[in-house]
Design an enzyme around this catalytic site. Structure first.
Site, PDB file in Angstrom:
ATOM      1  N   LYS A   9      36.512  37.159  46.963  1.00  0.00           N
ATOM      2  CA  LYS A   9      36.025  38.217  47.843  1.00  0.00           C
ATOM      3  C   LYS A   9      36.014  37.763  49.312  1.00  0.00           C
ATOM      4  CE  LYS A   9      33.235  40.198  44.114  1.00  0.00           C
ATOM      5  NZ  LYS A   9      31.930  40.781  43.734  1.00  0.00           N
ATOM      6  N   TYR A  49      36.244  50.020  42.653  1.00  0.00           N
ATOM      7  CA  TYR A  49      34.914  49.931  42.044  1.00  0.00           C
ATOM      8  C   TYR A  49      34.377  51.301  41.612  1.00  0.00           C
ATOM      9  CZ  TYR A  49      34.099  44.952  43.007  1.00  0.00           C
ATOM     10  OH  TYR A  49      34.132  43.575  43.006  1.00  0.00           O
ATOM     11  N   ASN A 112      28.902  37.571  46.214  1.00  0.00           N
ATOM     12  CA  ASN A 112      28.923  36.579  45.137  1.00  0.00           C
ATOM     13  C   ASN A 112      30.300  35.925  44.924  1.00  0.00           C
ATOM     14  OD1 ASN A 112      30.152  38.746  43.964  1.00  0.00           O
ATOM     15  ND2 ASN A 112      28.868  38.834  42.147  1.00  0.00           N
ATOM     16  N   HIS A 115      35.180  37.926  41.738  1.00  0.00           N
ATOM     17  CA  HIS A 115      35.106  38.994  40.728  1.00  0.00           C
ATOM     18  C   HIS A 115      36.029  38.608  39.578  1.00  0.00           C
ATOM     19  CE1 HIS A 115      35.335  42.921  38.800  1.00  0.00           C
ATOM     20  NE2 HIS A 115      36.643  42.726  38.738  1.00  0.00           N
ATOM     21  N   GLU A 126      42.579  46.720  35.990  1.00  0.00           N
ATOM     22  CA  GLU A 126      42.400  46.020  37.271  1.00  0.00           C
ATOM     23  C   GLU A 126      43.679  45.280  37.692  1.00  0.00           C
ATOM     24  OE1 GLU A 126      37.566  45.344  37.163  1.00  0.00           O
ATOM     25  OE2 GLU A 126      38.874  43.605  36.938  1.00  0.00           O
TER      26      GLU A 126
END
Ligand code: CMP
Length: 137
Positions: A9, A49, A112, A115, A126
């Protein structure tokens, strides 16, 4: 043999730890079958998302995911989905085990670092979001 989508990310890219993260995947027996750096627009992030669209963090999450470039990868290996999730650690870094990517680098439950797909069905969708079959080797 299984494939899963991995994302480093914007926070991971900014921290300059792309190599460190990829190295953890490789050391744990996962192979990089595809990789590229992309910059999601807010709209792209919202599409990616979409399953979280009713969650209170949807707007903030999609702002975060479109604030800078990300690295998208297809990881391949035996039990790649669960292996990747073990290497990443729990979504909330406060609950992640020592030695996991999120415990070592993540700021909080949103920022975080990484992913990973959570099931074979999600992995398929995805991966197709970012890569054509011709790009997965
Ligand atoms: P990821 O594995 O990419 O899946 C959905 C993301 O939403 C998650 O990692 C976090 O970045 C974010 N997220 C999940 N739960 C929360 C939460 N409670 N508050 C803010 N962001 C969250």
């Amino acid at each position: 043999m299984q494939r899963t989508l991995s994302i480093i990310k914007p926070d991971g890219v900014k921290k300059n730890i792309i190599g460190e993260i990829i190295s953890r995947f490789e050391k744990n027996g996962l192979r990089i079958a595809a990789i590229k750096k992309v910059f999601l627009s807010k709209e792209d992030a919202k599409r990616f998302y979409i399953v979280h669209k009713e969650r209170p963090f949807y707007d903030s999450l999609t702002d975060f995911m479109s604030e800078g470039p990300i690295i998208v990868m297809v990881l391949e290996g035996e039990d790649a989905i669960i292996k990747n999730r073990d290497i990443m650690g729990a979504t909330n870094p406060a609950n992640a085990l020592p030695g996991t990517i999120r415990r070592d680098f993540a700021q909080d439950v949103e920022r975080n670092i990484v992913h990973g797909s959570d099931s074979p069905e999600t992995a398929k969708t995805e991966i197709a979001f970012f890569f054509s079959e011709l790009e997965i080797l």
